[in-house]
Scaffold this motif. Structure first.
Motif, PDB file in Angstrom:
ATOM      1  N   ASN A  92       0.722  -0.983  -0.031  1.00 11.77           N
ATOM      2  CA  ASN A  92       0.163   0.099   0.060  1.00 11.77           C
ATOM      3  C   ASN A  92       0.931   1.218  -0.220  1.00 11.77           C
ATOM      4  O   ASN A  92       1.420   1.245   0.819  1.00 11.77           O
ATOM      5  CB  ASN A  92      -0.832   0.075   1.184  1.00 11.77           C
ATOM      6  N   LEU A  94       1.398   5.327   0.430  1.00  7.75           N
ATOM      7  CA  LEU A  94       0.919   5.890   1.567  1.00  7.75           C
ATOM      8  C   LEU A  94       0.991   7.566   1.665  1.00  7.75           C
ATOM      9  O   LEU A  94       0.363   8.297   1.271  1.00  7.75           O
ATOM     10  CB  LEU A  94       1.062   5.614   3.073  1.00  7.75           C
TER      11      LEU A  94
ATOM     12  N   THR B 114     -12.998   7.148  -9.165  1.00  8.83           N
ATOM     13  CA  THR B 114     -11.825   7.798  -8.304  1.00  8.83           C
ATOM     14  C   THR B 114     -10.417   6.181  -8.534  1.00  8.83           C
ATOM     15  O   THR B 114      -8.992   7.097  -8.922  1.00  8.83           O
ATOM     16  CB  THR B 114     -12.415   7.732  -7.569  1.00  8.83           C
ATOM     17  N   LEU B 115     -10.703   5.390  -8.429  1.00  7.52           N
ATOM     18  CA  LEU B 115     -10.203   4.278  -8.393  1.00  7.52           C
ATOM     19  C   LEU B 115     -10.929   3.298  -9.706  1.00  7.52           C
ATOM     20  O   LEU B 115     -12.291   3.200  -9.649  1.00  7.52           O
ATOM     21  CB  LEU B 115     -10.817   3.831  -6.880  1.00  7.52           C
ATOM     22  N   GLY B 151      -4.433  14.158  -1.055  1.00  5.25           N
ATOM     23  CA  GLY B 151      -5.974  13.582   0.285  1.00  5.25           C
ATOM     24  C   GLY B 151      -6.226  11.901  -0.760  1.00  5.25           C
ATOM     25  O   GLY B 151      -7.042  11.758  -0.561  1.00  5.25           O
ATOM     26  N   ARG B 152      -5.190  11.612  -1.105  1.00  4.52           N
ATOM     27  CA  ARG B 152      -5.770  10.277  -1.804  1.00  4.52           C
ATOM     28  C   ARG B 152      -6.380   9.704  -0.991  1.00  4.52           C
ATOM     29  O   ARG B 152      -6.399   9.328   0.231  1.00  4.52           O
ATOM     30  CB  ARG B 152      -3.983   9.478  -1.923  1.00  4.52           C
TER      31      ARG B 152
ATOM     32  N   HIS C  54     -25.990  -1.963   5.331  1.00  5.45           N
ATOM     33  CA  HIS C  54     -26.996  -0.646   4.018  1.00  5.45           C
ATOM     34  C   HIS C  54     -27.953  -1.811   3.278  1.00  5.45           C
ATOM     35  O   HIS C  54     -28.303  -1.403   2.282  1.00  5.45           O
ATOM     36  CB  HIS C  54     -25.828  -0.136   2.989  1.00  5.45           C
TER      37      HIS C  54
ATOM     38  N   SER D  83     -20.457   7.676   4.838  1.00  2.53           N
ATOM     39  CA  SER D  83     -20.648   5.989   4.971  1.00  2.53           C
ATOM     40  C   SER D  83     -18.595   5.518   4.534  1.00  2.53           C
ATOM     41  O   SER D  83     -18.249   5.996   3.789  1.00  2.53           O
ATOM     42  CB  SER D  83     -21.467   5.290   3.577  1.00  2.53           C
ATOM     43  N   VAL D  84     -18.725   4.414   4.929  1.00  8.54           N
ATOM     44  CA  VAL D  84     -17.368   3.430   4.671  1.00  8.54           C
ATOM     45  C   VAL D  84     -17.478   2.501   4.047  1.00  8.54           C
ATOM     46  O   VAL D  84     -18.776   1.735   3.638  1.00  8.54           O
ATOM     47  CB  VAL D  84     -16.840   2.952   6.320  1.00  8.54           C
ATOM     48  N   VAL D 109      -3.240   3.499   9.777  1.00  5.75           N
ATOM     49  CA  VAL D 109      -2.269   3.199   9.561  1.00  5.75           C
ATOM     50  C   VAL D 109      -1.589   4.751   8.943  1.00  5.75           C
ATOM     51  O   VAL D 109      -0.842   5.396   9.231  1.00  5.75           O
ATOM     52  CB  VAL D 109      -1.730   2.466   8.593  1.00  5.75           C
ATOM     53  N   LYS D 110      -2.635   4.557   7.937  1.00  4.06           N
ATOM     54  CA  LYS D 110      -2.508   6.150   7.746  1.00  4.06           C
ATOM     55  C   LYS D 110      -4.170   6.701   6.798  1.00  4.06           C
ATOM     56  O   LYS D 110      -4.816   6.078   5.915  1.00  4.06           O
ATOM     57  CB  LYS D 110      -1.988   6.971   6.042  1.00  4.06           C
ATOM     58  N   GLY D 112      -6.674   9.132   5.764  1.00  2.00           N
ATOM     59  CA  GLY D 112      -7.137  10.475   4.989  1.00  2.00           C
ATOM     60  C   GLY D 112      -8.690  10.797   4.022  1.00  2.00           C
ATOM     61  O   GLY D 112      -9.376  10.018   4.853  1.00  2.00           O
ATOM     62  N   ARG D 113      -8.490  11.425   3.176  1.00  2.00           N
ATOM     63  CA  ARG D 113      -9.924  12.240   2.934  1.00  2.00           C
ATOM     64  C   ARG D 113     -11.159  11.542   1.799  1.00  2.00           C
ATOM     65  O   ARG D 113     -11.676  11.274   2.177  1.00  2.00           O
ATOM     66  CB  ARG D 113      -9.292  13.954   1.923  1.00  2.00           C
ATOM     67  N   THR D 114     -10.354  10.775   1.013  1.00  2.00           N
ATOM     68  CA  THR D 114     -10.742   9.710   0.374  1.00  2.00           C
ATOM     69  C   THR D 114     -10.529   7.932   0.943  1.00  2.00           C
ATOM     70  O   THR D 114     -11.080   7.440   1.107  1.00  2.00           O
ATOM     71  CB  THR D 114     -10.519   9.463  -1.294  1.00  2.00           C
ATOM     72  N   LEU D 115      -9.327   7.618   1.374  1.00  2.00           N
ATOM     73  CA  LEU D 115      -8.722   7.163   1.322  1.00  2.00           C
ATOM     74  C   LEU D 115      -7.812   6.672   3.082  1.00  2.00           C
ATOM     75  O   LEU D 115      -7.305   7.607   3.130  1.00  2.00           O
ATOM     76  CB  LEU D 115      -8.074   5.718   0.339  1.00  2.00           C
ATOM     77  N   VAL D 117      -5.370   3.657   5.347  1.00  2.00           N
ATOM     78  CA  VAL D 117      -5.306   2.513   4.758  1.00  2.00           C
ATOM     79  C   VAL D 117      -5.425   2.806   5.865  1.00  2.00           C
ATOM     80  O   VAL D 117      -5.095   3.008   7.022  1.00  2.00           O
ATOM     81  CB  VAL D 117      -3.625   2.599   4.629  1.00  2.00           C
ATOM     82  N   THR D 139      -7.712  -1.305   2.850  1.00  2.00           N
ATOM     83  CA  THR D 139      -7.678   0.263   1.859  1.00  2.00           C
ATOM     84  C   THR D 139      -9.323   0.540   2.460  1.00  2.00           C
ATOM     85  O   THR D 139     -10.237  -0.666   1.761  1.00  2.00           O
ATOM     86  CB  THR D 139      -7.998   0.788   0.607  1.00  2.00           C
ATOM     87  N   MET D 141     -12.827   3.459   1.972  1.00  2.00           N
ATOM     88  CA  MET D 141     -13.128   4.625   0.697  1.00  2.00           C
ATOM     89  C   MET D 141     -14.200   5.237   1.396  1.00  2.00           C
ATOM     90  O   MET D 141     -14.563   4.454   2.314  1.00  2.00           O
ATOM     91  CB  MET D 141     -13.253   4.007  -0.821  1.00  2.00           C
ATOM     92  N   ARG D 152     -16.656   4.637  -6.876  1.00  2.00           N
ATOM     93  CA  ARG D 152     -15.595   4.743  -5.972  1.00  2.00           C
ATOM     94  C   ARG D 152     -14.517   4.731  -6.691  1.00  2.00           C
ATOM     95  O   ARG D 152     -13.666   4.179  -7.141  1.00  2.00           O
ATOM     96  CB  ARG D 152     -15.471   3.305  -5.113  1.00  2.00           C
TER      97      ARG D 152
END
Lengths: 152, 152, 152, 152
Positions: A92, A94, B114-115, B151-152, C54, D83-84, D109-110, D112-115, D117, D139, D141, D152
């Motif tokens: 991953n 980061l 996005t992905l 932002g990833r 959901h 939502s996750v 671990v990290k 993020g705004r979008t993702l 980890v 990961t 989201m 996504r």
């Protein structure tokens, strides 16, 4: 983490000799920073010829360094005469691989007779600052003595 | 697989220009063999300086080629002005990377705003014989316009 | 894909007997749809008690079905008396697990004496429509005869 | 690890409410043991109906628990109304899922705004003894407000 006991008293020389024959690591300018039973830290200096299109080190450079560190972390615990083989690796990414130096720190999570699971983290170092570039989970296989064994 | 429709009419030139700026790919002697919307094939010639300790191409070489092929498969479908970023990659190594040439064939499994999820297979080619070296699943992220977007 | 030759003439009965003892598969209402050497398709009906917050099937349900299909795809090629063990699995979730039925289609990518690499795809089925829910890469290990072998 | 600061003061209630609506977790008898910003520990009791053919908890049970713990570790740091979604998960299975209880400990671990980890470790608990069953990298989201978002 509890310390690991190497099975081969010459584990260190065996790892260093093997690493010295990894041509890609020479090509990339990578070296061993630290080697302990079940642990390996490698690093390389930022170089433009190892980068991607935005000037950061290429994900392939990060993967190569992390894979190799993971391999030697596992290899340090393998018996004399064994070969090590990556069977699979997950990374991953980061943060961008920025900084003057890239460091991969690998540690065995679970050693095994056949398979060893290893984790690794990759850092970008700029001055005294370390950024977390990537985290890795990989499986290394111990081959008795045939490096091109198809029986994996 | 159904064909993909690129959003950017200049997708091919955009991919080729970006690839040309991937210094690691030049360092490794890799080139584009085939580029279609959602698909990319790259290859490189066996060279001793890209190998590991047993004379096969290093897993890091295989990973770098597969990652880059996967990135351009996804990038071909992204809009003008976007950047592509590997967020994660998983590789299973199946056979030694033997042969005079290494080829990575990548194809988008699911494109997304996005992905994008991409698969890739890596082959070792010797004369007319192809060996299956590795199989890969990766996620590529589309960044609107900032290559070092946090932002990833 | 070329067909695989099973080593055990009783592979089918051996897979079916083993599957019947997988209590989690009964709990989830999963059944075998198709079994061929190196291939296995399992499915289950949508049920509210297998869902997430959901109303879609939980990623854990998708993972359990895909893992089991991958395991039997590999197990079908293993010799008499062997046990199969998942050593690692990677899943990319592509779309919500919608539909009245969830189907996991697994196929061996590379069989091995010790390790087999298997891919699987999971689909949500609603009427005649199939949505691609997930794609999977996994490694299955063949244990000679001891299901709780620590030597993996 | 440095502590994380939640963006939503009601993060705890939001996680607990969401978890309570995860039907698969009820089906499996799983509960929240500990919830901190960026961290989540879930556990469940060994039950024969969650097992595989050798009487250990099924890898699917382990995956479901680890995935859910990882999801709430990430969700705790997401803003109100989000939502996750699991986009991908990799698990290495280290030892049989033995013991009277299975525990999944997840930590971001990290973020993020979008993702985000997340790593997770799964343990089998028998009396005061903990065995390391699995290690996970995933990961997650963050979707602004549409649980079935296709972007996504």
């Amino acid at each position: 983490m509890a310390g690991f006991s190497p099975k081969d008293p010459d584990w260190r020389a065996r790892c260093e000799d093997s690493f010295a024959r990894q041509a890609l690591m020479s090509t990339m300018g990578a070296g061993i920073d630290r080697l302990q039973p079940g642990q390996c830290t490698l690093s390389l200096a930022h170089r433009p010829d190892l980068c991607q299109q935005h000037g950061y080190l290429h994900a392939g450079t990060t993967m190569a360094l992390a894979d190799t560190a993971a391999g030697y972390a596992a290899f340090s615990l393998m018996p004399k005469g064994a070969s090590v083989l990556t069977t699979e690796l997950k990374i991953n990414l980061l943060n961008p691989a920025a900084g003057e130096r890239l460091e991969a720190v690998a540690e065995v999570v679970k050693p095994g007779r056949t398979l060893s699971v290893v984790k690794a983290d990759v850092y970008g170092i700029q001055g005294g600052k370390r950024g977390h570039v990537a985290t890795v989970l990989a499986t290394m296989m111990c081959l008795a003595d045939t490096p091109d064994d198809k029986g994996r």
